[in-house]
Design a protein around this motif. Structure first.
Motif, PDB file in Angstrom:
ATOM      1  N   VAL A 298      23.555  38.741 -13.585  1.00 29.06           N
ATOM      2  CA  VAL A 298      24.353  37.540 -13.309  1.00 29.06           C
ATOM      3  C   VAL A 298      24.919  36.971 -14.611  1.00 29.06           C
ATOM      4  CG1 VAL A 298      24.238  35.173 -12.459  1.00 29.06           C
ATOM      5  CG2 VAL A 298      23.137  36.997 -11.177  1.00 29.06           C
ATOM      6  N   SER A 299      24.099  36.914 -15.655  1.00 33.10           N
ATOM      7  CA  SER A 299      24.565  36.387 -16.937  1.00 33.10           C
ATOM      8  C   SER A 299      25.597  37.305 -17.574  1.00 33.10           C
ATOM      9  CB  SER A 299      23.372  36.202 -17.889  1.00 33.10           C
ATOM     10  OG  SER A 299      22.431  35.297 -17.355  1.00 33.10           O
ATOM     11  N   ASN A 300      25.421  38.609 -17.426  1.00 39.04           N
ATOM     12  CA  ASN A 300      26.387  39.581 -17.947  1.00 39.04           C
ATOM     13  C   ASN A 300      27.757  39.338 -17.336  1.00 39.04           C
ATOM     14  OD1 ASN A 300      27.820  41.955 -18.698  1.00 39.04           O
ATOM     15  ND2 ASN A 300      25.914  43.097 -18.834  1.00 39.04           N
ATOM     16  N   MET A 301      27.795  39.133 -16.024  1.00 43.11           N
ATOM     17  CA  MET A 301      29.065  38.863 -15.355  1.00 43.11           C
ATOM     18  C   MET A 301      29.624  37.503 -15.779  1.00 43.11           C
ATOM     19  SD  MET A 301      29.656  41.579 -13.639  1.00 43.11           S
ATOM     20  CE  MET A 301      31.040  41.008 -12.660  1.00 43.11           C
ATOM     21  N   TRP A 302      28.756  36.528 -16.001  1.00 46.25           N
ATOM     22  CA  TRP A 302      29.209  35.206 -16.431  1.00 46.25           C
ATOM     23  C   TRP A 302      29.890  35.280 -17.791  1.00 46.25           C
ATOM     24  CZ3 TRP A 302      28.742  31.706 -20.318  1.00 46.25           C
ATOM     25  CH2 TRP A 302      29.061  30.381 -20.033  1.00 46.25           C
ATOM     26  N   VAL A 303      29.304  36.039 -18.710  1.00 45.22           N
ATOM     27  CA  VAL A 303      29.909  36.198 -20.032  1.00 45.22           C
ATOM     28  C   VAL A 303      31.276  36.861 -19.923  1.00 45.22           C
ATOM     29  CG1 VAL A 303      29.652  37.350 -22.269  1.00 45.22           C
ATOM     30  CG2 VAL A 303      27.688  36.234 -21.215  1.00 45.22           C
ATOM     31  N   ALA A 304      31.429  37.758 -18.950  1.00 42.80           N
ATOM     32  CA  ALA A 304      32.703  38.452 -18.747  1.00 42.80           C
ATOM     33  C   ALA A 304      33.712  37.607 -17.970  1.00 42.80           C
ATOM     34  CB  ALA A 304      32.472  39.763 -18.010  1.00 42.80           C
ATOM     35  N   GLY A 305      33.302  36.398 -17.539  1.00 42.87           N
ATOM     36  CA  GLY A 305      34.228  35.520 -16.832  1.00 42.87           C
ATOM     37  C   GLY A 305      34.191  35.656 -15.329  1.00 42.87           C
ATOM     38  N   GLU A 306      33.136  36.257 -14.785  1.00 41.00           N
ATOM     39  CA  GLU A 306      33.017  36.439 -13.337  1.00 41.00           C
ATOM     40  C   GLU A 306      31.770  35.713 -12.837  1.00 41.00           C
ATOM     41  OE1 GLU A 306      35.318  37.752 -11.665  1.00 41.00           O
ATOM     42  OE2 GLU A 306      36.446  38.931 -13.144  1.00 41.00           O
ATOM     43  N   LEU A 307      31.883  35.139 -11.648  1.00 41.68           N
ATOM     44  CA  LEU A 307      30.775  34.386 -11.067  1.00 41.68           C
ATOM     45  C   LEU A 307      30.148  35.189  -9.936  1.00 41.68           C
ATOM     46  CD1 LEU A 307      29.095  31.795 -10.853  1.00 41.68           C
ATOM     47  CD2 LEU A 307      30.818  30.905  -9.260  1.00 41.68           C
TER      48      LEU A 307
ATOM     49  N   ASP B 202      22.972  36.210  -3.633  1.00 45.52           N
ATOM     50  CA  ASP B 202      23.759  37.309  -3.063  1.00 45.52           C
ATOM     51  C   ASP B 202      23.366  38.639  -3.688  1.00 45.52           C
ATOM     52  OD1 ASP B 202      25.103  35.574  -1.419  1.00 45.52           O
ATOM     53  OD2 ASP B 202      26.834  35.354  -2.742  1.00 45.52           O
ATOM     54  N   LEU B 203      23.113  38.637  -4.993  1.00 43.27           N
ATOM     55  CA  LEU B 203      22.737  39.872  -5.683  1.00 43.27           C
ATOM     56  C   LEU B 203      21.379  40.374  -5.206  1.00 43.27           C
ATOM     57  CD1 LEU B 203      23.239  42.003  -7.835  1.00 43.27           C
ATOM     58  CD2 LEU B 203      22.311  40.431  -9.536  1.00 43.27           C
ATOM     59  N   VAL B 204      20.425  39.470  -5.031  1.00 42.93           N
ATOM     60  CA  VAL B 204      19.096  39.878  -4.571  1.00 42.93           C
ATOM     61  C   VAL B 204      19.165  40.452  -3.165  1.00 42.93           C
ATOM     62  CG1 VAL B 204      16.766  39.078  -4.059  1.00 42.93           C
ATOM     63  CG2 VAL B 204      17.956  38.205  -6.066  1.00 42.93           C
ATOM     64  N   LEU B 205      19.905  39.799  -2.280  1.00 47.40           N
ATOM     65  CA  LEU B 205      20.023  40.293  -0.912  1.00 47.40           C
ATOM     66  C   LEU B 205      20.794  41.612  -0.866  1.00 47.40           C
ATOM     67  CD1 LEU B 205      20.766  36.949   0.986  1.00 47.40           C
ATOM     68  CD2 LEU B 205      18.626  38.235   0.915  1.00 47.40           C
ATOM     69  N   HIS B 206      21.790  41.757  -1.724  1.00 46.96           N
ATOM     70  CA  HIS B 206      22.537  43.021  -1.760  1.00 46.96           C
ATOM     71  C   HIS B 206      21.649  44.154  -2.251  1.00 46.96           C
ATOM     72  CE1 HIS B 206      25.981  45.700  -2.095  1.00 46.96           C
ATOM     73  NE2 HIS B 206      25.641  45.966  -3.341  1.00 46.96           N
ATOM     74  N   ASP B 207      20.792  43.867  -3.211  1.00 42.50           N
ATOM     75  CA  ASP B 207      19.867  44.887  -3.705  1.00 42.50           C
ATOM     76  C   ASP B 207      18.887  45.305  -2.614  1.00 42.50           C
ATOM     77  OD1 ASP B 207      18.558  46.392  -5.996  1.00 42.50           O
ATOM     78  OD2 ASP B 207      16.903  45.093  -5.391  1.00 42.50           O
ATOM     79  N   ALA B 208      18.533  44.376  -1.743  1.00 41.80           N
ATOM     80  CA  ALA B 208      17.618  44.689  -0.633  1.00 41.80           C
ATOM     81  C   ALA B 208      18.359  45.230   0.581  1.00 41.80           C
ATOM     82  CB  ALA B 208      16.836  43.440  -0.237  1.00 41.80           C
ATOM     83  N   GLN B 209      19.704  45.433   0.453  1.00 44.10           N
ATOM     84  CA  GLN B 209      20.536  45.927   1.551  1.00 44.10           C
ATOM     85  C   GLN B 209      20.458  45.004   2.759  1.00 44.10           C
ATOM     86  OE1 GLN B 209      19.390  49.993   2.333  1.00 44.10           O
ATOM     87  NE2 GLN B 209      20.059  50.712   0.330  1.00 44.10           N
ATOM     88  N   MET B 210      20.488  43.722   2.484  1.00 42.41           N
ATOM     89  CA  MET B 210      20.439  42.715   3.540  1.00 42.41           C
ATOM     90  C   MET B 210      21.523  41.674   3.314  1.00 42.41           C
ATOM     91  SD  MET B 210      16.307  42.192   3.875  1.00 42.41           S
ATOM     92  CE  MET B 210      15.237  43.594   4.247  1.00 42.41           C
ATOM     93  N   ASP B 211      22.746  42.119   3.029  1.00 45.37           N
ATOM     94  CA  ASP B 211      23.853  41.210   2.757  1.00 45.37           C
ATOM     95  C   ASP B 211      24.143  40.345   3.976  1.00 45.37           C
ATOM     96  OD1 ASP B 211      25.174  42.447   0.078  1.00 45.37           O
ATOM     97  OD2 ASP B 211      24.431  44.041   1.370  1.00 45.37           O
ATOM     98  N   VAL B 212      24.488  39.098   3.709  1.00 43.35           N
ATOM     99  CA  VAL B 212      24.891  38.203   4.789  1.00 43.35           C
ATOM    100  C   VAL B 212      26.405  38.201   4.967  1.00 43.35           C
ATOM    101  CG1 VAL B 212      22.900  36.723   4.460  1.00 43.35           C
ATOM    102  CG2 VAL B 212      25.003  36.229   3.214  1.00 43.35           C
ATOM    103  N   ARG B 213      27.117  38.857   4.042  1.00 43.11           N
ATOM    104  CA  ARG B 213      28.580  38.978   4.127  1.00 43.11           C
ATOM    105  C   ARG B 213      28.992  40.237   3.381  1.00 43.11           C
ATOM    106  NH1 ARG B 213      27.350  35.022   0.550  1.00 43.11           N
ATOM    107  NH2 ARG B 213      27.513  33.452   2.173  1.00 43.11           N
ATOM    108  N   ALA B 214      30.252  40.609   3.528  1.00 41.58           N
ATOM    109  CA  ALA B 214      30.749  41.797   2.832  1.00 41.58           C
ATOM    110  C   ALA B 214      30.666  41.579   1.319  1.00 41.58           C
ATOM    111  CB  ALA B 214      32.187  42.090   3.236  1.00 41.58           C
ATOM    112  N   PRO B 215      30.072  42.510   0.573  1.00 35.17           N
ATOM    113  CA  PRO B 215      29.919  42.311  -0.880  1.00 35.17           C
ATOM    114  C   PRO B 215      31.268  42.317  -1.581  1.00 35.17           C
ATOM    115  CG  PRO B 215      29.270  44.538  -0.263  1.00 35.17           C
ATOM    116  CD  PRO B 215      29.500  43.794   1.014  1.00 35.17           C
ATOM    117  N   SER B 216      31.419  41.422  -2.546  1.00 39.57           N
ATOM    118  CA  SER B 216      32.641  41.370  -3.340  1.00 39.57           C
ATOM    119  C   SER B 216      32.619  42.427  -4.429  1.00 39.57           C
ATOM    120  CB  SER B 216      32.791  39.978  -3.966  1.00 39.57           C
ATOM    121  OG  SER B 216      31.722  39.731  -4.873  1.00 39.57           O
ATOM    122  N   HIS B 217      33.782  42.624  -5.057  1.00 37.79           N
ATOM    123  CA  HIS B 217      33.871  43.614  -6.138  1.00 37.79           C
ATOM    124  C   HIS B 217      32.969  43.222  -7.305  1.00 37.79           C
ATOM    125  CE1 HIS B 217      35.563  46.726  -8.635  1.00 37.79           C
ATOM    126  NE2 HIS B 217      35.997  45.856  -9.529  1.00 37.79           N
ATOM    127  N   GLU B 218      32.905  41.926  -7.620  1.00 40.10           N
ATOM    128  CA  GLU B 218      32.052  41.462  -8.710  1.00 40.10           C
ATOM    129  C   GLU B 218      30.578  41.671  -8.378  1.00 40.10           C
ATOM    130  OE1 GLU B 218      35.972  39.795  -8.818  1.00 40.10           O
ATOM    131  OE2 GLU B 218      34.427  39.673  -7.266  1.00 40.10           O
TER     132      GLU B 218
END
Length: 364
Positions: A46-55, A60-76
């Motif tokens: 999350v901090s790596n993306m923040w430094v690059a200017g992305e939020l 969302d990242l934790v749920l995506h890692d567990a393959q339990m997304d509540v919405r379609a994952p964004s490119h970031e």
């Protein structure tokens, strides 16, 4: 590499070396060290993306890692998850592997042309030669494509005489990226690896700062600039400064003002990077204290429970993730979602959503 102003950097270098040594020793001896290392991967991404200017939202990242997304994952979000997987891959390998040519090419997906394409495919119209297995099921389709290309080649030949065909960057629509064919990634990687060899005689923290500054200036990879933070953390691991885990370097880097990180003066930039290492180590110590306290509080709930209780498994998951959901607990403990809700109630974990659906809880 240039001349370094060591007099201005000696004090922060000494502080950074001490901070990393204390953090590594505590994580190594801590009962929550494994959970701390797993949580650091998410905070770093999350901090790596923040430094690059992305939020990117942590939950969302934790749920995506567990393959339990509540919405379609964004490119970031997908990129942030790649950072998490890259850090895990670096930890699975020997210290220093990520900083080698083989490691960088593995992360970037760069392979030798001969190994990547064992079968040669040449196209030249009606006289094209297709070398492949005689049992290849795609042979008729490929032959049909060659026929179409041969029949439409006159469109290219019919261009006006004054028309100049220029080489355009390759557009990969599926990955939503634009490749620059003149980027010369291999040469830039070689130049950065040469810098790795030159800084071997420097203190570990100063060497890491020089390597990060070099990565920012060279930009060896045009699509995976985020890989630099992973390489710097693995470099510190290879030098023996942080062997228990990969340092969450970007967590400290985001605390540095952009004016220092992007300063024209090299000494100012290096000082900012070294201070970022100190900040990352300090944040790690605080998170370790919170995890230790949370573990002791949660373990009090287990006293007097039956030996086959699912509470220990739930505690282990809660301490290794910034947030957890009922389905994550159910999957980890091998119980039903309703049983997971009962575990949450028994542990008294704080809920962070306040909603009826997609409820998640934060252990620390």
């Amino acid at each position: 590499m240039g001349k370094l102003n060591l007099e201005a950097l000696l004090k922060p270098i000494s502080a950074a070396e001490d901070a990393l040594a204390r953090l590594d020793e505590r994580v190594t001896r801590s009962e929550v060290g494994q959970g701390f290392a797993e949580r650091a991967d998410f905070f770093e991404a999350v901090s790596n993306m923040w430094v690059a200017g992305e939020l990117v939202h942590l939950e969302d990242l934790v749920l995506h890692d567990a393959q339990m997304d509540v919405r379609a994952p964004s490119h970031e979000l997908v990129i942030a998850h790649r950072i998490v997987r890259a850090r895990r891959r670096a930890m699975r390998n020997d210290p220093g592997w990520a900083v080698s040519r083989a490691g960088i090419q593995a992360f970037a997906g760069i392979t030798e042309q001969e190994d990547e394409l064992p079968r040669k495919l040449k196209r030249g119209g009606e006289e094209s030669d297709l070398e492949t297995d005689e049992h290849d099921a795609l042979l008729p389709e490929l032959a049909q494509i060659d026929k179409v290309l041969a029949e439409t080649s006159w469109l290219v030949k019919a261009l006006p005489s004054g028309f100049t065909r220029t080489r355009q960057p390759e557009l990969i629509v599926g990955e939503l990226v634009i490749r620059d064919p003149d980027w010369e990634e291999s040469e830039r990687i070689s130049e950065w690896l040469e810098l790795v060899r030159k800084v071997e005689a420097l203190p570990a923290t100063l060497a890491a700062a020089v390597l990060w500054d070099g990565w920012e200036a060279l930009e060896p990879l045009q699509r995976q600039h985020w890989l630099g933070q992973v390489l710097i953390s693995d470099f510190l691991r290879s030098r023996g400064k942080v062997r228990s885990h990969l340092l969450a370097f970007s967590v400290g880097l985001r605390e540095m003002p952009r004016e220092r990180r992007r300063a024209r003066n090299r000494t100012t930039r290096l000082g900012a990077f070294i201070d970022a290492i100190i900040a990352a180590a300090g944040a790690g110590m605080k998170d370790l204290d919170r995890l230790t306290l949370a573990k002791r509080q949660l373990e009090r709930r287990v006293v007097g429970k039956r030996s086959n209780s699912s509470l220990p498994a739930a505690i282990e998951l809660i301490l290794s993730r910034p947030i957890v959901s009922a389905h994550m607990l159910a999957k980890s403990a091998g119980i039903t979602p309703r049983g997971a809700l009962n575990l949450v109630g028994a542990l008294g974990v704080r809920e962070v959503t306040g909603r009826g659906r997609y409820r998640v809880w934060g252990g620390v």
